[in-house]
Design an enzyme around this catalytic site. Structure first.
Site, short mmCIF file in Angstrom:
data_model
loop_
_atom_site.label_atom_id
_atom_site.label_comp_id
_atom_site.label_asym_id
_atom_site.label_seq_id
_atom_site.Cartn_x
_atom_site.Cartn_y
_atom_site.Cartn_z
N LYS A 1 0.83 -1.21 0.00
CA LYS A 1 0.00 0.00 0.00
C LYS A 1 0.87 1.26 0.00
O LYS A 1 0.65 2.17 -0.80
CB LYS A 1 -0.89 0.01 1.25
N ASN A 2 1.86 1.30 0.90
CA ASN A 2 2.59 2.56 1.06
C ASN A 2 3.56 2.83 -0.09
O ASN A 2 3.97 3.97 -0.29
CB ASN A 2 3.29 2.59 2.42
N CYS B 1 -4.60 7.84 9.32
CA CYS B 1 -4.89 7.34 10.67
C CYS B 1 -4.54 8.41 11.71
O CYS B 1 -3.55 9.12 11.56
CB CYS B 1 -4.09 6.09 10.95
N ARG C 1 1.03 14.50 13.53
CA ARG C 1 1.69 14.07 12.29
C ARG C 1 2.13 15.32 11.54
O ARG C 1 1.48 15.77 10.60
CB ARG C 1 0.75 13.19 11.46
N ASP D 1 4.08 0.02 12.22
CA ASP D 1 2.84 -0.54 11.67
C ASP D 1 2.60 -1.98 12.14
O ASP D 1 1.49 -2.50 11.99
CB ASP D 1 2.85 -0.49 10.13
N ARG E 1 -9.07 0.23 4.26
CA ARG E 1 -8.20 1.20 3.59
C ARG E 1 -6.88 0.54 3.21
O ARG E 1 -6.17 1.04 2.33
CB ARG E 1 -7.88 2.37 4.54
#
Ligand code: EPU
Length: 431
Positions: A22-23, A118, A123, A307, A399
Site C-alpha cells: 500500500k505505502n 490514521c 503528524r 505498523d 483502507r
C-alpha cells in the site's frame, strides 16, 4: 454500516498471497503525475487508499483505464491542473499530500488540501516543507491547503531531515527528480517503499541513487516518460498474517513476499515461539511452542516497524509473561488498547510505553477499530479469542488490506462481514 463477526479459536492452515505494498503504491501513483507518457501499474491492491489516489489523478485530468482488477493504465501526459482542490478527497488518506511534491516537481506550483490518514497523534509536515523550501519553493497555507510555488523553478539542494520521515523523504524525492541539478537527502527513510518509489522513478527516466542508504542522491531531469511497473509485496500485510498464526496457532505459507523485508519483525516473532522459514519468494510460518513474552521498540526501518506494533501487541496479550513495548515513532498509537482490554487483555499504556501482562485467553466482545493497524490487531485478537467478536469501524481496515476477510477465511478462520443498521436508521432514535 458493516462489521466483522468472528468466531474465534480456530487454528490457521493453508496458503495466502500477499498483495502489493500500500505505502509504495500510493507514492508511485502520485509519482505518475510527474510523467508524460503511459504508465501501466500492474498489481495495484484493491483498497480504498488506492481508490482515493486514482480519483485524485482522474480529477487532475489523468486518463485512467482499468486493464484488469489490479492493473491500471494511467496517462498523465495532459493533466489539466496542478490543484487538488477537494478538501473532502484529500482528507480520505494520508498519501494525498504526495501530490504536493509531484505537482510541484512538474509544474513548479501545487495546491493540495491537508491530508487525513490514521489518527496516530501529531503528524507534522515541517520536514516536507523544509525540503520544498530548500529546493526553492515558497510554501503557504490557504483555505486548508498547502500552496507551493517556485516561479523561478526548483534547484537541487542539500537537505538534512531531522528524523527519517517516510512521508518527507518521498515528497522531497518527488519534487527533486525534476529540479535543476543535484539534490542530496540526508538521514532519509530507508523503508522498502521508499526504495520502490526510487526504482519506479528511475524506470521513468529519473536519476535517483542511494535509496535505502543514508543519503539519497537525485540528479534532476527535464522530463519523465511512462513505464510498466510492478509494485513490491506488502511487508506489513505479510507480518499481519504471521501475527495471526502466532496468535491462533497452525501453519501457513505466506506467498509473494520479499523475506529480507520481513527480517525487521520476523526475529521478534521467532522469539515469541513462531518458526519462519525462508522459501525464496514465500515464507512458511508455524507456531512451534506456546507464546513467550518479548520486548520491543518501534524504530525506522530496518528497526521494528510501528505498523506492526498493534498486531504484535495483540499476540503478546496472550503470551506467557510480561512484555514492554516502546512506541517511538508516533505519539499516540496505543488507542486500541482499551478495546483489547474489553476482551480481557491486561495492558497498561502510558504515553509511548505499554506493559502487556499476558493472559491465558481473550474472550469475544463488541469492539471498535480506531485505525488501520489497530483494526488488524483487533481481528487477530478476535481470531484467537474464545467466543464471538464483533468489530465495527472496519472502513479503517479496508483502507489497507485487500480481501482481508476472504484471505483469512481461506486460512480456515471463521470471519464474515455483516451489515448492521446505522444508529440513525433505528426507529425511534434520532428525530
Ligand atoms: N514527522 C515530523 N515532521 C515531518 C514528518 C514526520 O515531525 O515533517 C514525525 C511524525 O509526526 C511522526 C514521525 O515523524 O511522529 C514519523 O512520520 P513519517 O513521516 O515517517 O510517517 P508518515 O509518512 O506520516 C508513513 C506511513 C505510515 C507509517 C509511517 C512510519 C504512508 C502513507 N504512511 O507515514 O503507515 O506508520 O510512515 O513507517 O506511507 C499505515 O500504513 O498504517 C501507516 C500509518
Amino acid at each position: 454500516m458493516t462489521k466483522y463477526v468472528i468466531q474465534g479459536g480456530r487454528r490457521l492452515h493453508g496458503q495466502v498471497a500477499v498483495s502489493s505494498a500500500k505505502n509504495a503504491a500510493v507514492a508511485i501513483l502520485a509519482g505518475t503525475a510527474l510523467t508524460e507518457g503511459l504508465c501501466v501499474i500492474d498489481n495495484l491492491p484493491r483498497i480504498s487508499d488506492i481508490t482515493v489516489q486514482l480519483e485524485i489523478l482522474r480529477r487532475l485530468g489523468a486518463r485512467i483505464r482499468m486493464l484488469n482488477a489490479n492493473a491500471m493504465e494511467i496517462d498523465c501526459s495532459r493533466l489539466r491542473s496542478s490543484k487538488v482542490l477537494d478538501d473532502e478527497l484529500a482528507r480520505q488518506n494520508r498519501a494525498s499530500y504526495y501530490f504536493i511534491g509531484s505537482l510541484l516537481g512538474r509544474y513548479k506550483t501545487s495546491q493540495v488540501c491537508m491530508p487525513g490518514g490514521c489518527n496516530l497523534g501529531v503528524r507534522a509536515i515541517d520536514q516536507h516543507i523544509k525540503g520544498f523550501e530548500a529546493l526553492g519553493a515558497n510554501i503557504s497555507t490557504k483555505n486548508g491547503c498547502v500552496v507551493a510555488e517556485a516561479p523561478a523553478g526548483l534547484r537541487g539542494a542539500h537537505i538534512y531531515l531531522d528524523m527519517p520521515s517516510v512521508g518527507a523523504t518521498i515528497n522531497i524525492m518527488l519534487a527533486a527528480v525534476r529540479a535543476q541539478g543535484m539534490t542530496y537527502i540526508e538521514n532519509p527513510a530507508k523503508e522498502p517503499h521508499v526504495v520502490d518509489l526510487a526504482n519506479f522513478l528511475n524506470t521513468c527516466g529519473a536519476d535517483v541513487r542511494g535509496a535505502g542508504t543514508d543519503v539519497i542522491k537525485i540528479r534532476g531531469v527535464r522530463t519523465l516518460h511512462g513505464c510498466n511497473y510492478s509494485i513490491i509485496p506488502d511487508q506489513i500485510e505479510a507480518g499481519t498474517y504471521i501475527a495471526a498464526v502466532a496468535a491462533c496457532g497452525g501453519e501457513i505459507t505466506v506467498n509473494n513476499v520479499i523475506p529480507k523485508h520481513l527480517d525487521c519483525f520476523a526475529t521478534k516473532f521467532t522469539e515469541m515461539g513462531v518458526e519462519i522459514t525462508d522459501l525464496g519468494d514465500a515464507v512458511f510460518v508455524k507456531r512451534v511452542k506456546s507464546l513467550s513474552r518479548a520486548n520491543f521498540k518501534t524504530l525506522p526501518y530496518p528497526g521494528f516497524p510501528t505498523d506492526m506494533q498493534a498486531p504484535a501487541v495483540a499476540v503478546l496479550s496472550i503470551a506467557d509473561g510480561t512484555s514492554i513495548i516502546n512506541e517511538t515513532i508516533f505519539s499516540s498509537r496505543f488507542r486500541y488498547v482499551d478495546e483489547l482490554r474489553r476482551m480481557g487483555a491486561r495492558i497498561q499504556a502510558d504515553g509511548q510505553i505499554a506493559i502487556v501482562e499476558g493472559v491465558l485467553c481473550l474472550t469475544g466482545a463488541k469492539i471498535h477499530a480506531c485505525d488501520l493497524r489497530a483494526g488488524a490487531a483487533l481481528v487477530i485478537a478476535g481470531l484467537a479469542a474464545s467466543g464471538i467478536t464483533e468489530i465495527s469501524g472496519i472502513a479503517h481496515i479496508e483502507r489497507g488490506y485487500e480481501l482481508f476477510v476472504e484471505k483469512l477465511r481461506n486460512l480456515g478462520a471463521d470471519i464474515r462481514r455483516e451489515e448492521y443498521p446505522d444508529i440513525e436508521d433505528i426507529e425511534g432514535i434520532n428525530a
